[in-house]
Enzyme design. Sequence first.
Site, PDB file in Angstrom:
ATOM      1  N   THR A  31      42.315  10.854  15.390  1.00  0.00           N
ATOM      2  CA  THR A  31      42.571  11.799  14.298  1.00  0.00           C
ATOM      3  C   THR A  31      44.028  12.220  14.286  1.00  0.00           C
ATOM      4  OG1 THR A  31      42.131  13.711  15.702  1.00  0.00           O
ATOM      5  CG2 THR A  31      40.258  12.767  14.559  1.00  0.00           C
ATOM      6  N   VAL A  62      37.921  20.236   8.686  1.00  0.00           N
ATOM      7  CA  VAL A  62      36.749  19.347   8.667  1.00  0.00           C
ATOM      8  C   VAL A  62      37.242  17.904   8.688  1.00  0.00           C
ATOM      9  CG1 VAL A  62      34.686  18.625   7.417  1.00  0.00           C
ATOM     10  CG2 VAL A  62      35.403  21.032   7.358  1.00  0.00           C
ATOM     11  N   THR A  64      35.876  15.572  11.851  1.00  0.00           N
ATOM     12  CA  THR A  64      34.957  14.830  12.732  1.00  0.00           C
ATOM     13  C   THR A  64      33.519  15.310  12.616  1.00  0.00           C
ATOM     14  OG1 THR A  64      35.394  16.355  14.564  1.00  0.00           O
ATOM     15  CG2 THR A  64      36.809  14.415  14.395  1.00  0.00           C
ATOM     16  N   LYS A 135      26.002  15.773  26.272  1.00  0.00           N
ATOM     17  CA  LYS A 135      24.535  15.776  26.215  1.00  0.00           C
ATOM     18  C   LYS A 135      23.991  14.362  26.395  1.00  0.00           C
ATOM     19  CE  LYS A 135      20.605  17.132  23.340  1.00  0.00           C
ATOM     20  NZ  LYS A 135      20.134  17.953  22.196  1.00  0.00           N
ATOM     21  N   HIS A 273      43.787  45.822  56.411  1.00  0.00           N
ATOM     22  CA  HIS A 273      42.379  45.886  55.984  1.00  0.00           C
ATOM     23  C   HIS A 273      42.208  46.726  54.714  1.00  0.00           C
ATOM     24  CE1 HIS A 273      41.465  43.852  59.683  1.00  0.00           C
ATOM     25  NE2 HIS A 273      42.054  44.798  60.380  1.00  0.00           N
ATOM     26  N   GLY A 302      51.226  42.836  62.348  1.00  0.00           N
ATOM     27  CA  GLY A 302      50.264  41.917  61.760  1.00  0.00           C
ATOM     28  C   GLY A 302      49.808  42.311  60.369  1.00  0.00           C
ATOM     29  N   ASN A 419      35.596  58.367  52.821  1.00  0.00           N
ATOM     30  CA  ASN A 419      36.318  59.615  52.662  1.00  0.00           C
ATOM     31  C   ASN A 419      37.755  59.435  53.134  1.00  0.00           C
ATOM     32  OD1 ASN A 419      34.297  61.432  51.633  1.00  0.00           O
ATOM     33  ND2 ASN A 419      33.328  61.389  53.644  1.00  0.00           N
ATOM     34  N   ARG A 439      34.252  64.139  55.741  1.00  0.00           N
ATOM     35  CA  ARG A 439      35.657  64.402  55.429  1.00  0.00           C
ATOM     36  C   ARG A 439      36.430  64.984  56.608  1.00  0.00           C
ATOM     37  NH1 ARG A 439      37.900  63.295  51.196  1.00  0.00           N
ATOM     38  NH2 ARG A 439      35.868  62.831  50.298  1.00  0.00           N
ATOM     39  N   ASP A 469      35.780  73.430  57.045  1.00  0.00           N
ATOM     40  CA  ASP A 469      36.193  72.863  58.335  1.00  0.00           C
ATOM     41  C   ASP A 469      37.453  72.011  58.242  1.00  0.00           C
ATOM     42  OD1 ASP A 469      34.879  70.899  56.906  1.00  0.00           O
ATOM     43  OD2 ASP A 469      33.370  70.472  58.445  1.00  0.00           O
TER      44      ASP A 469
END
Length: 515
Positions: A31, A62, A64, A135, A273, A302, A419, A439, A469
């Site tokens: 095409t 349009v 194919t 398919k 981490h 590290g 926390n 906490r 606390d």
Amino acid sequence: MKRALISVSDKTGILELAQALVRHEIEIVSTGGTAKLLKENGIPVTGISDITGFPEIMDGRVKTLHPNIHGGLLAIRSNESHMRAIQELGIQPIDYVIVNLYPFQATIEKPDVTLEDAIENIDIGGPSMLRAAAKNYQDVLVVVDAADYPAVIEHLEQGKPFTREERLAFAAKVFRHTAAYDALVSQYLTKQTGVEYPERITLTYEKAQDLRYGENPHQSAAFYREPSAGKHTIAGARQLHGKELSYNNINDANAALAIVQEFAEPAVVAVKHTNPCGVGIAGTIFDAYMKAYEADPVSIFGGIVALNRPVDKATAQKMAEIFLEIIIAPSFDADALDILTQKKNLRLLEVSQEPSGGIPALGEPKTLLKVNGGLLIQDVDTQTLQPADLKVVTKRQPTDEEMKQLLFAWTVVKHVKSNAIVLAKDNCTVGVGAGQMNRVGAAKIAIEQAGERAKGAVLASDAFFPMSDTVEAAASAGITAIIQPGGSIKDADSIAAADEAGIAMVFTGIRHFKH
């Protein structure tokens, strides 16, 4: 004679493949631009209109979509009624389909793209042909990836047909390709409509690399990136030096970037981490690094270090004195590269600090968390505070310097696992308590880490104090100011404890849970 249909937007490698098809007496149907390119290079081509008996119309929309094409793709060769039908209608089977799609992604990445331009670059005929051929994979070899052209050429040259299993693998790749294409279109159009959480989502990611293993050696892993990931992301990073990134490296580097990109002034973040172990801001990147290092010289070993300014010679020399896994920065001076590349395994990543390009998976910045049987999606936590947003709840007002340190600590605590407690002084963290079940436990860890540096420091908590606390522990350590969300039914107890200790305390009215 067998027939191949070729229609590609990306012309990479197509001439070599077409020449191989012709050498093996396979007729090429093509095409538009693809047919033009092949003819210009002396490759015989039959036009689509010659097959359909119908001209291309509507500016190529349009061309194919016709029974003469799709009948030739979908006819099962072993099905007598299928073959009788196409013979009666004069439809020739198509044995090879080499198709790739309109450049929708490249189109929507353009800063000035209009909705109309995007719509015109939604391919209709291409996916239809690919899906039809896939398919019918047992009879039609369908190729969507230019990386597979050499394998097709090799099989042609050797006269060795592809096995059913190999054909199925090509078909599976086609459906992955068209699914990703449709997902990108759906994401773009959903964004245009302003729907934030649609009734269905289909996400697409591109494989960036296989990883040696996941969090642990017994877990397999791979890294996928969003299409055209922004250069300010870990997925858009450019690796300048060092061995391949691991699963944990990528996760930690992402966390480090998220923190350092919070700051406008020179900043350095050290992460272990996914939690910050040291954060420093200063007038120069060298001084910021020294603050981040001195915040916790044990944990940084590290670790992953992210900077929001170029790495200079002096900073590189100090970083080279210890073992680091990764250094992330917008750029590295030539002298800095000379120093740091002496360490064979040290990864150096160049990452822009400015948001750019990219197509977020859901159109806007979101976080995605996979859970068993589902997916959690939410906005990225971009909440920031100014002094005017804070409510002083104690008798003593924080000083200007305390307010500055409180806002710094609040910026950092947002990125610490709940926390979470962060102690800060002199524009650097001095204690971090992360991921504790209560906490006051997080506060005790942060205070113990800070030691004598806790005296005169400020404390940030990602969520409210359920009781007094934590304030009492802060007072015992010599902390002078606290920032926390407030909202506990026992706020009065915490305020009273702060007043008794002469601590200034401010409420934010928002929390920063990070799980």
